[in-house]
Design a protein around this motif. Sequence first.
Motif, PDB file in Angstrom:
ATOM      1  N   VAL A  57      -7.879   2.570 -11.106  1.00 24.84           N
ATOM      2  CA  VAL A  57      -8.442   3.423 -10.052  1.00 24.84           C
ATOM      3  C   VAL A  57      -9.419   2.608  -9.210  1.00 24.84           C
ATOM      4  O   VAL A  57     -10.320   1.960  -9.737  1.00 24.84           O
ATOM      5  N   VAL A  58      -9.212   2.638  -7.896  1.00 26.02           N
ATOM      6  CA  VAL A  58     -10.115   1.982  -6.955  1.00 26.02           C
ATOM      7  C   VAL A  58     -10.671   3.066  -6.022  1.00 26.02           C
ATOM      8  O   VAL A  58      -9.895   3.815  -5.409  1.00 26.02           O
ATOM      9  N   ALA A  59     -11.996   3.138  -5.923  1.00 25.87           N
ATOM     10  CA  ALA A  59     -12.635   4.163  -5.080  1.00 25.87           C
ATOM     11  C   ALA A  59     -13.582   3.508  -4.092  1.00 25.87           C
ATOM     12  O   ALA A  59     -14.200   2.474  -4.388  1.00 25.87           O
ATOM     13  N   ALA A  60     -13.686   4.102  -2.913  1.00 26.40           N
ATOM     14  CA  ALA A  60     -14.602   3.622  -1.880  1.00 26.40           C
ATOM     15  C   ALA A  60     -15.584   4.725  -1.521  1.00 26.40           C
ATOM     16  O   ALA A  60     -15.191   5.870  -1.300  1.00 26.40           O
ATOM     17  N   ILE A  61     -16.867   4.357  -1.484  1.00 31.40           N
ATOM     18  CA  ILE A  61     -17.918   5.297  -1.103  1.00 31.40           C
ATOM     19  C   ILE A  61     -18.502   4.833   0.231  1.00 31.40           C
ATOM     20  O   ILE A  61     -18.976   3.708   0.351  1.00 31.40           O
ATOM     21  N   GLY A  62     -18.417   5.702   1.229  1.00 25.52           N
ATOM     22  CA  GLY A  62     -18.963   5.366   2.529  1.00 25.52           C
ATOM     23  C   GLY A  62     -17.937   4.901   3.540  1.00 25.52           C
ATOM     24  O   GLY A  62     -18.290   4.410   4.616  1.00 25.52           O
ATOM     25  N   GLY A  63     -16.642   5.081   3.222  1.00 26.72           N
ATOM     26  CA  GLY A  63     -15.596   4.685   4.158  1.00 26.72           C
ATOM     27  C   GLY A  63     -14.256   4.564   3.469  1.00 26.72           C
ATOM     28  O   GLY A  63     -14.180   4.547   2.234  1.00 26.72           O
ATOM     29  N   PRO A  64     -13.168   4.480   4.221  1.00 30.00           N
ATOM     30  CA  PRO A  64     -11.836   4.417   3.623  1.00 30.00           C
ATOM     31  C   PRO A  64     -11.475   3.011   3.135  1.00 30.00           C
ATOM     32  O   PRO A  64     -12.012   2.009   3.612  1.00 30.00           O
ATOM     33  N   LEU A  65     -10.553   2.978   2.216  1.00 28.68           N
ATOM     34  CA  LEU A  65      -9.985   1.714   1.744  1.00 28.68           C
ATOM     35  C   LEU A  65      -8.942   1.231   2.745  1.00 28.68           C
ATOM     36  O   LEU A  65      -8.124   2.013   3.227  1.00 28.68           O
ATOM     37  N   ASP A  66      -8.981  -0.042   3.039  1.00 26.94           N
ATOM     38  CA  ASP A  66      -7.966  -0.622   3.923  1.00 26.94           C
ATOM     39  C   ASP A  66      -6.765  -1.129   3.127  1.00 26.94           C
ATOM     40  O   ASP A  66      -5.612  -0.913   3.501  1.00 26.94           O
ATOM     41  N   GLU A  67      -7.039  -1.773   1.992  1.00 28.46           N
ATOM     42  CA  GLU A  67      -5.952  -2.384   1.225  1.00 28.46           C
ATOM     43  C   GLU A  67      -6.356  -2.516  -0.234  1.00 28.46           C
ATOM     44  O   GLU A  67      -7.525  -2.794  -0.546  1.00 28.46           O
ATOM     45  N   VAL A  68      -5.376  -2.301  -1.130  1.00 29.64           N
ATOM     46  CA  VAL A  68      -5.563  -2.531  -2.567  1.00 29.64           C
ATOM     47  C   VAL A  68      -4.353  -3.289  -3.072  1.00 29.64           C
ATOM     48  O   VAL A  68      -3.212  -2.922  -2.777  1.00 29.64           O
ATOM     49  N   ASN A  69      -4.599  -4.336  -3.828  1.00 29.34           N
ATOM     50  CA  ASN A  69      -3.514  -5.142  -4.371  1.00 29.34           C
ATOM     51  C   ASN A  69      -3.746  -5.347  -5.858  1.00 29.34           C
ATOM     52  O   ASN A  69      -4.753  -5.937  -6.259  1.00 29.34           O
ATOM     53  N   LEU A  70      -2.815  -4.826  -6.682  1.00 30.40           N
ATOM     54  CA  LEU A  70      -2.875  -4.975  -8.132  1.00 30.40           C
ATOM     55  C   LEU A  70      -1.737  -5.891  -8.552  1.00 30.40           C
ATOM     56  O   LEU A  70      -0.567  -5.589  -8.285  1.00 30.40           O
ATOM     57  N   GLN A  71      -2.053  -7.001  -9.216  1.00 29.48           N
ATOM     58  CA  GLN A  71      -1.030  -7.988  -9.554  1.00 29.48           C
ATOM     59  C   GLN A  71      -1.138  -8.455 -10.987  1.00 29.48           C
ATOM     60  O   GLN A  71      -2.214  -8.468 -11.589  1.00 29.48           O
ATOM     61  N   ALA A  72       0.034  -8.851 -11.521  1.00 34.34           N
ATOM     62  CA  ALA A  72       0.120  -9.513 -12.819  1.00 34.34           C
ATOM     63  C   ALA A  72       1.360 -10.390 -12.802  1.00 34.34           C
ATOM     64  O   ALA A  72       2.429  -9.964 -12.354  1.00 34.34           O
ATOM     65  N   ASP A  73       1.219 -11.617 -13.253  1.00 43.33           N
ATOM     66  CA  ASP A  73       2.337 -12.561 -13.320  1.00 43.33           C
ATOM     67  C   ASP A  73       3.034 -12.712 -11.968  1.00 43.33           C
ATOM     68  O   ASP A  73       4.267 -12.829 -11.888  1.00 43.33           O
ATOM     69  N   GLY A  74       2.254 -12.666 -10.896  1.00 40.00           N
ATOM     70  CA  GLY A  74       2.816 -12.884  -9.570  1.00 40.00           C
ATOM     71  C   GLY A  74       3.527 -11.692  -8.970  1.00 40.00           C
ATOM     72  O   GLY A  74       4.105 -11.792  -7.889  1.00 40.00           O
ATOM     73  N   GLN A  75       3.493 -10.556  -9.653  1.00 41.13           N
ATOM     74  CA  GLN A  75       4.163  -9.361  -9.156  1.00 41.13           C
ATOM     75  C   GLN A  75       3.141  -8.265  -8.860  1.00 41.13           C
ATOM     76  O   GLN A  75       2.199  -8.064  -9.630  1.00 41.13           O
ATOM     77  N   SER A  76       3.364  -7.564  -7.749  1.00 41.07           N
ATOM     78  CA  SER A  76       2.474  -6.468  -7.375  1.00 41.07           C
ATOM     79  C   SER A  76       2.937  -5.159  -8.002  1.00 41.07           C
ATOM     80  O   SER A  76       4.137  -4.931  -8.145  1.00 41.07           O
ATOM     81  N   LEU A  77       1.987  -4.327  -8.369  1.00 38.43           N
ATOM     82  CA  LEU A  77       2.288  -3.023  -8.933  1.00 38.43           C
ATOM     83  C   LEU A  77       2.016  -1.945  -7.894  1.00 38.43           C
ATOM     84  O   LEU A  77       1.101  -2.069  -7.084  1.00 38.43           O
ATOM     85  N   GLU A  78       2.805  -0.886  -7.952  1.00 43.57           N
ATOM     86  CA  GLU A  78       2.685   0.180  -6.968  1.00 43.57           C
ATOM     87  C   GLU A  78       1.522   1.103  -7.279  1.00 43.57           C
ATOM     88  O   GLU A  78       1.110   1.269  -8.427  1.00 43.57           O
TER      89      GLU A  78
END
Length: 381
Positions: A57-78
């Motif tokens: 879970v990624v949360a932003a206080i005081g404005g919207p998130l522009d981008e989130v990138n979760l990776q393992a072993d060179g692969q991104s997770l949705e």
Amino acid sequence: MLLAAATAACSGTNAATGNGPGTAGQAATSTPTPQGPVIKISPAEGKANVNPEKKVVVAAIGGPLDEVNLQADGQSLEGAFNADRTKWVSRTPLKPSTSYTVAATAGPTTQQATFTTAKPARSLTVIDVTPAVKGEKVGVGAPIIVRFNTAVTDKKAVEQALQVEAEKPAEGAWRWIADDQVIYRTAKYWPAHQTVTFTAAITGVRGGKGLYGTADMTKTIEIGARRISTLDVRKKVMYVREDGKLVQTMKVSAGNATTREYTTTSGVHLTMEAVNPVWMESPGRKKGDPGYYKVLINHAVRISNSGEYVHAKDNVWAQGVRNVSHGCVNARPDQAKWFYSNNQRGDIVDIKGTNRKLEWNNGWGFWQLSFKEWKKGSALD
């Protein structure tokens, strides 16, 4: 002079409060540069032994998130944002024993965290998929039989991770027949001549207490011709049709029906294997017992687990005339060889005309259940 000094002093006071002209007044009205949003990431930086079931879970206080990138072993997770993009939650299950990196931006703010998931107490893997032999074509009745290395208690979670994709889509459902075995069957026969892809996307999926999937598996299944054989044992003739065209008419001899054991089962059978030759021995009897037999039979195609085959036998005097077998369907040697050579596992053999019904769990008798009944064995039903 004193009056002038007083006036000057008064003017200076006004400037200090921002009410008068001058450089001091301009400095007082300036505003500080606004700070960017605050980003919080869970699991936190450096966290170890994270439960693979946990969502990132990624949360932003005081404005919207522009981008989130979760990776393992060179692969991104949705993952997915909420409506105002102040929160992002991962969708893809985490893998056990894996290091993950999360990077997030919100305006001028960037944040990163690295964490490691825990090693599972037990590993869940697929150890067999039937029928899925490379280069093999199967019949339109073929099931997909999946066997795991251990018993699954959280069947719903695991079943949700099992995917079937067909070039010619057909409705289907899974049915658990044991804690370690689940079977997929379509509502109607597969459309012929196509490729079906089975994927067990079980990595990180919880199968029970301390049990997690540790490896995905993908298998390709080739569906061949629509080959359906029909037999009324009272008429002693079996008709074989391929893609709707009659390709073989076989005079046969079925079970003599003197006992239940020697009665051919009625119902929708699937061909399960082809063996040449095979020893056939009377069940429940030993050498010297009345009715004992042990014979070597050529070109035998199994259609149940209760000893029924379509096979070759040279008793042409009975074929098309009398039912004299111990429950099998025997045919002229050359025609039985043709049936054996052209068999696809999962071909349909539809038999009627006896008082012994094929049980749905006798071999691959799965078509004996209506699709409504079949679906009751699903953890998702």
